[in-house]
Design a protein around this motif. Structure first.
Motif, PDB file in Angstrom:
ATOM      1  N   UNK A 361       8.661  12.850 -44.316  1.00 42.22           N
ATOM      2  CA  UNK A 361       9.882  13.376 -43.699  1.00 42.22           C
ATOM      3  C   UNK A 361      10.336  12.370 -42.659  1.00 42.22           C
ATOM      4  N   UNK A 362      11.379  12.738 -41.925  1.00 46.57           N
ATOM      5  CA  UNK A 362      11.707  11.955 -40.749  1.00 46.57           C
ATOM      6  C   UNK A 362      10.564  12.148 -39.752  1.00 46.57           C
ATOM      7  N   UNK A 363      10.149  11.067 -39.103  1.00 46.01           N
ATOM      8  CA  UNK A 363       9.078  11.096 -38.117  1.00 46.01           C
ATOM      9  C   UNK A 363       9.681  10.729 -36.772  1.00 46.01           C
ATOM     10  N   UNK A 364       9.658  11.676 -35.833  1.00 44.48           N
ATOM     11  CA  UNK A 364      10.267  11.442 -34.522  1.00 44.48           C
ATOM     12  C   UNK A 364       9.500  10.401 -33.704  1.00 44.48           C
ATOM     13  N   UNK A 365       8.207  10.286 -34.000  1.00 41.51           N
ATOM     14  CA  UNK A 365       7.327   9.240 -33.470  1.00 41.51           C
ATOM     15  C   UNK A 365       6.660   9.597 -32.144  1.00 41.51           C
ATOM     16  N   UNK A 366       7.397  10.130 -31.187  1.00 43.12           N
ATOM     17  CA  UNK A 366       6.793  10.516 -29.912  1.00 43.12           C
ATOM     18  C   UNK A 366       7.189  11.951 -29.576  1.00 43.12           C
ATOM     19  N   UNK A 367       6.808  12.859 -30.451  1.00 43.79           N
ATOM     20  CA  UNK A 367       7.130  14.276 -30.263  1.00 43.79           C
ATOM     21  C   UNK A 367       6.034  14.893 -29.396  1.00 43.79           C
ATOM     22  N   UNK A 368       6.150  14.685 -28.075  1.00 44.44           N
ATOM     23  CA  UNK A 368       5.135  15.189 -27.149  1.00 44.44           C
ATOM     24  C   UNK A 368       5.794  15.550 -25.824  1.00 44.44           C
ATOM     25  N   UNK A 387      14.551  14.580 -27.023  1.00 46.84           N
ATOM     26  CA  UNK A 387      15.003  13.298 -26.483  1.00 46.84           C
ATOM     27  C   UNK A 387      14.036  12.201 -26.947  1.00 46.84           C
ATOM     28  N   UNK A 388      14.423  10.949 -26.749  1.00 40.66           N
ATOM     29  CA  UNK A 388      13.558   9.804 -27.029  1.00 40.66           C
ATOM     30  C   UNK A 388      13.117   9.761 -28.489  1.00 40.66           C
ATOM     31  N   UNK A 389      14.105   9.727 -29.374  1.00 39.86           N
ATOM     32  CA  UNK A 389      13.824   9.722 -30.817  1.00 39.86           C
ATOM     33  C   UNK A 389      14.376   8.480 -31.506  1.00 39.86           C
ATOM     34  N   UNK A 403       1.220  13.926 -32.754  1.00 39.27           N
ATOM     35  CA  UNK A 403       1.810  13.639 -31.448  1.00 39.27           C
ATOM     36  C   UNK A 403       1.864  14.882 -30.572  1.00 39.27           C
ATOM     37  N   UNK A 404       2.161  16.021 -31.196  1.00 41.12           N
ATOM     38  CA  UNK A 404       2.299  17.266 -30.441  1.00 41.12           C
ATOM     39  C   UNK A 404       0.950  17.853 -30.055  1.00 41.12           C
ATOM     40  N   UNK A 405       0.072  18.032 -31.019  1.00 35.95           N
ATOM     41  CA  UNK A 405      -1.174  18.765 -30.741  1.00 35.95           C
ATOM     42  C   UNK A 405      -2.232  17.869 -30.110  1.00 35.95           C
ATOM     43  N   UNK A 406      -2.078  16.560 -30.234  1.00 33.58           N
ATOM     44  CA  UNK A 406      -2.938  15.615 -29.531  1.00 33.58           C
ATOM     45  C   UNK A 406      -2.075  14.818 -28.549  1.00 33.58           C
ATOM     46  N   UNK A 407      -1.448  15.539 -27.661  1.00 34.65           N
ATOM     47  CA  UNK A 407      -0.551  14.941 -26.668  1.00 34.65           C
ATOM     48  C   UNK A 407      -1.296  13.848 -25.911  1.00 34.65           C
ATOM     49  N   UNK A 408      -0.757  12.640 -25.936  1.00 35.97           N
ATOM     50  CA  UNK A 408      -1.453  11.502 -25.334  1.00 35.97           C
ATOM     51  C   UNK A 408      -1.594  11.626 -23.829  1.00 35.97           C
ATOM     52  N   UNK A 409      -0.692  12.354 -23.175  1.00 45.75           N
ATOM     53  CA  UNK A 409      -0.661  12.395 -21.719  1.00 45.75           C
ATOM     54  C   UNK A 409      -1.116  13.717 -21.132  1.00 45.75           C
ATOM     55  N   UNK A 410      -1.346  14.709 -21.981  1.00 48.50           N
ATOM     56  CA  UNK A 410      -1.729  16.048 -21.517  1.00 48.50           C
ATOM     57  C   UNK A 410      -2.861  16.552 -22.396  1.00 48.50           C
ATOM     58  N   UNK A 411      -3.873  17.143 -21.786  1.00 50.82           N
ATOM     59  CA  UNK A 411      -4.977  17.673 -22.568  1.00 50.82           C
ATOM     60  C   UNK A 411      -4.599  19.009 -23.200  1.00 50.82           C
TER      61      UNK A 411
END
Length: 509
Positions: A361-368, A387-389, A403-411
């Motif tokens: 599909x389309x991949x937003x890339x940073x969906x977090x 935003x940021x897509x 990206x969503x469930x393994x948010x790089x910046x939030x546990x």
């Protein structure tokens, strides 16, 4: 010897325009900048200084007395400011006693009557000469080193962009920047109408060729100007998803005036995930992945944007960040051996082969979390602002769920991670051609791909770019890699990591 750059000349019609320029100046300055304000009495030096300090304090009523008798007035703000008035200075040596050098070490200095300082001012200062103009206004003639002057030219260019589009009297405030060359401002119209957002994203300069004659940005398909943002946002809005409307644009200059989707996010006041909002985001993501998108998008002005593929070359180049940055850092400078590199890349070739036939599909890339705006007053998927897509690609839909469930910046603790996975899978299962087992395999592979990239990227940001703050995310993204390794398809990569000495924690702490 490089010639002195041509000065920037700014015409200001009145005191109000001078105050606005003082506010704009805040957006161009950095810690360590010394601004010398030179001109006759009544030329506007104090007007500019007061506006600058009040904007930094975000308090239009802040008392900003003239330092004529005290010689210096200090303001302990988010960036400390020292406001000097040297009119009564007896000798340039007194500047040492007034603390000019100390003030520049961790703040900004505004300095009126700089001629009294002789040669005591920094050579890399910004000089602003105030000259009365024939129309009753004033001209500012600005001299500075090229790097500083470039910042000033950009804020002036943005002000002229706002004037062209009917917001010449708007107040500007810095909103945020990111690891790229993008920055954002809040634009507050003078008439009190709804606040807007300005995206300041000049065309990305090409770095050195790294492979196949291409720089890093082209190898991994990063947007090089604002046109992809305009195109992807248009496609999302046409499909009833909440991307900001573009209200004005200068595509060549990299300036967009956007609808403000709001400030609420998906985290609480302590920076913890709000489960309801994450679950709504997972449902929105499932809807995006169930929606067809045209690969080629035409935007106003006739420009065509083709959404690139998340191809083998991009995937492999990103995972090499683990080899090139994380491994040497972990080993105290010792790089991967030729045999280790060969095995690592061969494993990834096999894993990418496993993605054949996966759900795309389309991949937003940073969906977090940083890129999701919560709009509580809206309904359904319209609650999830996007935003940021601009770096969107066509690829395995599982990447966005990672990206969503393994948010790089939030546990995201494991129970919520599992709940979000279940929500997404339930929504996608309504489509008869959705195959859950194949999706979970691709999810594990893309989880490992993203984690390898990030665990190298944090080290690169620290070692190469002087941004050590990102290293706080390393334990979390190493844990993400260990979660990916729970799927049997990742056994070869897990064994490689163990042999390479990469430690994988059992929790994100």
């Amino acid at each position: 010897m490089n010639p002195e750059p041509s000065p920037l000349v700014v015409h200001l019609t009145d005191d109000a325009a001078t105050a606005l320029f003082g506010e704009d100046l805040l957006l161009a300055l950095q810690i360590g900048d010394c601004v010398a304000l030179d001109g006759d009495l009544g030329a506007g030096k104090s007007t500019l200084s007061r506006a600058f300090i009040r904007a930094l304090a975000d308090d239009p009523d802040l008392e900003v007395p003239s330092p004529t008798f005290t010689l210096v007035q200090n303001y302990d703000l988010k960036i400390p400011v020292a406001h000097f008035d040297l009119y009564r200075l007896s000798d340039p040596s007194e500047l040492d006693e007034l603390g000019l050098e100390e003030a520049l070490a961790d703040g900004i200095c505004l300095l009126e009557w700089p001629g009294k300082a002789g040669r005591a001012l920094p050579k890399n200062r910004i000089e602003i000469q105030f000259q009365f103009a024939s129309d009753g206004g004033r001209d500012l003639v600005i001299h500075a080193p090229e790097a500083k002057l470039a910042r000033l030219r950009r804020v002036d260019e943005i002000r002229r962009f706002l004037q062209t589009n009917g917001y010449g009297d708007a107040h500007r405030r810095h909103l945020t920047g990111d690891a790229s060359n993008r920055a954002y401002e809040h634009i507050n119209p003078a008439d009190g109408s709804a606040r807007l957002v300005l995206m300041d994203a000049p065309k990305r300069p090409n770095g050195p060729p790294i492979r196949d004659g291409k720089p890093y940005s082209q190898l991994v398909h990063l947007a090089e100007d604002v046109r992809p943002f305009v195109a992807i946002g248009q496609a999302l809005r046409q499909r009833s998803f909440a991307a900001p409307e573009v209200l004005a644009q200068d595509l060549d200059a990299g300036l967009l005036l956007l609808e403000d989707l709001g400030e609420d996010g998906v985290l609480d006041a302590q920076g913890k995930p709000i489960a309801e909002r994450y679950r709504a985001s997972a449902a929105c993501l499932a809807a995006i992945h169930d929606t067809p998108f045209d690969r080629e998008i035409v935007i106003p002005g006739g420009h065509r944007h083709t959404i690139p593929d998340f191809d083998r070359a991009a995937m492999k180049f990103e995972v090499e960040l683990l080899l090139d940055w994380h491994l040497p850092w972990k080993r105290g400078g010792q790089s991967a051996t030729a045999e280790e590199r060969s095995r690592f890349l061969a494993i990834w070739d096999q894993l990418i082969d496993e993605l054949a036939g996966s759900d795309t599909s389309i991949v937003m890339r940073d969906f977090h979390s940083p890129n999701i705006i919560w709009r509580d007053a809206r309904q359904g998927h319209d609650r999830v602002g996007l935003i940021d897509f601009q770096d969107a690609m066509i690829g395995p839909s599982a990447y966005d769920l990672v990206s969503l469930v393994q948010d790089a910046r939030v546990t995201i603790e494991r129970p919520l991670m599992d709940q979000l996975m279940a929500d997404y899978l339930t929504a996608r299962a309504k489509k008869p051609d959705f195959k859950e087992a194949a999706f979970l395999k691709s999810w594990a592979i893309m989880s490992a791909q993203r984690a390898c990239k990030l665990n190298g990227l944090w080290v690169r940001l620290k070692e190469r770019d002087g941004k050590p703050g990102y290293m706080r995310h390393l334990p979390r993204t190493l844990w993400h890699l260990s979660v990916a390794f729970e799927h049997p398809v990742l056994a070869p990569l897990r064994n490689w990591c163990i042999e390479a000495g990469i430690e994988l924690p059992e929790s994100p702490a």
